[in-house]
Design a protein around this motif. Structure first.
Motif, PDB file in Angstrom:
ATOM      1  N   ASP A  59      51.410-109.389 -15.629  1.00  0.00           N
ATOM      2  CA  ASP A  59      51.281-110.329 -16.744  1.00  0.00           C
ATOM      3  C   ASP A  59      52.504-110.333 -17.656  1.00  0.00           C
ATOM      4  N   HIS A  61      53.890-107.696 -19.077  1.00  0.00           N
ATOM      5  CA  HIS A  61      53.923-106.519 -19.947  1.00  0.00           C
ATOM      6  C   HIS A  61      54.796-105.435 -19.330  1.00  0.00           C
ATOM      7  N   ILE A  63      55.205-101.540 -18.775  1.00  0.00           N
ATOM      8  CA  ILE A  63      54.394-100.322 -18.802  1.00  0.00           C
ATOM      9  C   ILE A  63      55.309 -99.102 -18.791  1.00  0.00           C
ATOM     10  N   TRP A  86      39.959 -94.583 -22.586  1.00  0.00           N
ATOM     11  CA  TRP A  86      40.726 -95.837 -22.634  1.00  0.00           C
ATOM     12  C   TRP A  86      41.216 -96.150 -24.045  1.00  0.00           C
ATOM     13  N   TYR A 114      49.435 -96.412 -19.932  1.00  0.00           N
ATOM     14  CA  TYR A 114      48.739 -97.699 -19.837  1.00  0.00           C
ATOM     15  C   TYR A 114      48.233 -98.146 -21.208  1.00  0.00           C
ATOM     16  N   ARG A 115      47.987 -99.435 -21.331  1.00  0.00           N
ATOM     17  CA  ARG A 115      47.560 -99.999 -22.611  1.00  0.00           C
ATOM     18  C   ARG A 115      46.177 -99.487 -23.022  1.00  0.00           C
ATOM     19  N   ASN A 120      44.121-103.369 -26.926  1.00  0.00           N
ATOM     20  CA  ASN A 120      44.139-104.055 -25.633  1.00  0.00           C
ATOM     21  C   ASN A 120      42.851-103.711 -24.895  1.00  0.00           C
ATOM     22  N   TYR A 122      39.631-104.276 -22.060  1.00  0.00           N
ATOM     23  CA  TYR A 122      39.548-104.550 -20.629  1.00  0.00           C
ATOM     24  C   TYR A 122      39.860-106.030 -20.372  1.00  0.00           C
ATOM     25  N   ALA A 124      43.033-104.751 -19.543  1.00  0.00           N
ATOM     26  CA  ALA A 124      44.426-104.319 -19.683  1.00  0.00           C
ATOM     27  C   ALA A 124      44.693-102.987 -18.984  1.00  0.00           C
ATOM     28  N   ASN A 127      44.361-103.263 -15.175  1.00  0.00           N
ATOM     29  CA  ASN A 127      45.486-104.008 -14.607  1.00  0.00           C
ATOM     30  C   ASN A 127      46.747-103.157 -14.566  1.00  0.00           C
ATOM     31  N   ASP A 128      46.997-102.424 -15.654  1.00  0.00           N
ATOM     32  CA  ASP A 128      48.173-101.545 -15.681  1.00  0.00           C
ATOM     33  C   ASP A 128      48.076-100.470 -14.606  1.00  0.00           C
ATOM     34  N   TYR A 212      36.474-100.304 -25.604  1.00  0.00           N
ATOM     35  CA  TYR A 212      37.137-100.727 -24.361  1.00  0.00           C
ATOM     36  C   TYR A 212      36.630-102.081 -23.888  1.00  0.00           C
TER      37      TYR A 212
END
Length: 305
Positions: A59, A61, A63, A86, A114-115, A120, A122, A124, A127-128, A212
């Motif tokens: 997306d 971003h 990381i 998270w 990760y975010r 951020n 879910y 995020a 996905n990270d 989250y």
């Protein structure tokens, strides 16, 4: 078995210091508290190389990722997703643990930053986790790829292992699931057991879930609750759980689901331990036992390849 003596002493000392339960704190307050443990963990083993790089997410971003290389000829590469509901956790907080895993397995350890929620929500973090797994597989294509994590990080590792099969993604050789979050149901027996309301209690886990994934209708998705997903064809796994942990039941259930699907799995219950013991390196003796178990299991797996 009763709670481990060192753990009981640790909890008593924490109680003397006062402070609010997690669910009454702000995310920033919990993050600051966790930062306070870094000095207590102390330095980990020396590495051949340490890199702090960024990974381009799908997306757009960036990381941040820490790459710990223990030797000139590592045997594999482990993407390790840190715990923290998270909401909290950084590579700095898990650096000592990651170095112990790297040195003990002779595997490169990749630590994604990760975010985090609630900034951020879910998906995020999920996905990270997936983007870093794909990046790691491409960069270290000549090495077996392992995924692992503790608590919410174990959740992300399990999600990635399922996603790798569902999307014909990178081949994952092994899963390391340390008291993983596998289901959003917080009404089961281990959540309601008074003996398990320690470092992580039911109210705190509900707090993490609400931060989250505020939309409760999404919590049964397999990328959220891997216990509800398809584990067929996923990588062999070890599942470590603590005796006194609200997550014990879902860890046991996930190991049983893997076994029923024909996935080789080892389940190890660490008696006398509470949720979080694994990350408390150089603080709780149980952590050393847990790390030793993981290192031996990974070594045995790689030896058999």
């Amino acid at each position: 078995m009763s709670l481990d003596e060192a753990t009981a002493g640790f909890l008593a000392q924490a109680a003397e210091g006062g402070g609010k339960p997690l669910y009454e704190m702000t995310p920033d307050e919990v993050r600051s508290m966790n930062d306070g443990f870094i000095e207590l963990y102390g330095p980990g083993p020396e590495m051949e190389a340490v890199e702090n790089v960024t990974v381009d997410a799908a997306d757009g971003h960036q990381i941040p990722v820490r790459v710990l290389t223990p030797s000139k000829n590592p045997r594999g590469v482990l993407v390790y997703y840190h715990g923290g509901g998270w909401v909290v956790g950084t590579p700095d907080q898990f650096d000592t643990l990651a170095r112990q895993l790297a040195a003990g397995t002779d595997c490169i350890v990749v630590l994604p930053d990760y975010r985090l929620a609630p900034e951020n929500v879910y998906p995020a973090a999920a996905n990270d986790a997936w983007d870093v797994a794909k990046w790691t597989a491409a960069r270290f294509s000549d090495l077996p790829l392992l995924v692992g994590g503790d608590s919410s990080g174990g959740n992300l590792a399990a999600v990635v292992a399922q996603q790798a099969v569902a999307e014909a993604g990178p081949h994952i050789s092994f899963q390391i699931l340390v008291y993983p979050v596998t289901d959003s149901n917080t009404e089961n027996a281990t959540y309601l057991d008074p003996a398990n309301q320690l470092m992580l209690d039911k109210k705190s886990m509900d707090w993490f879930w609400d931060l989250y994934i505020p939309d409760k209708s999404m919590r049964s998705e397999s990328n959220v609750s891997p216990l509800q997903g398809d584990v067929t064809g996923t990588a062999p796994a070890i599942v470590l759980i603590a005796e006194y942990d609200v997550l014990r039941g879902e860890g046991e259930a996930y190991a049983a689901k893997l076994q029923a699907a024909g996935v080789p799995v080892q389940l190890r219950i660490f008696e006398g331990q509470m949720h979080g013991f694994f990350q408390f390196v150089n603080i709780l003796p149980g952590s050393a036992a847990g790390v030793e178990y993981v290192n031996a299991a990974v070594t045995a797996h790689l030896d058999a390849q």
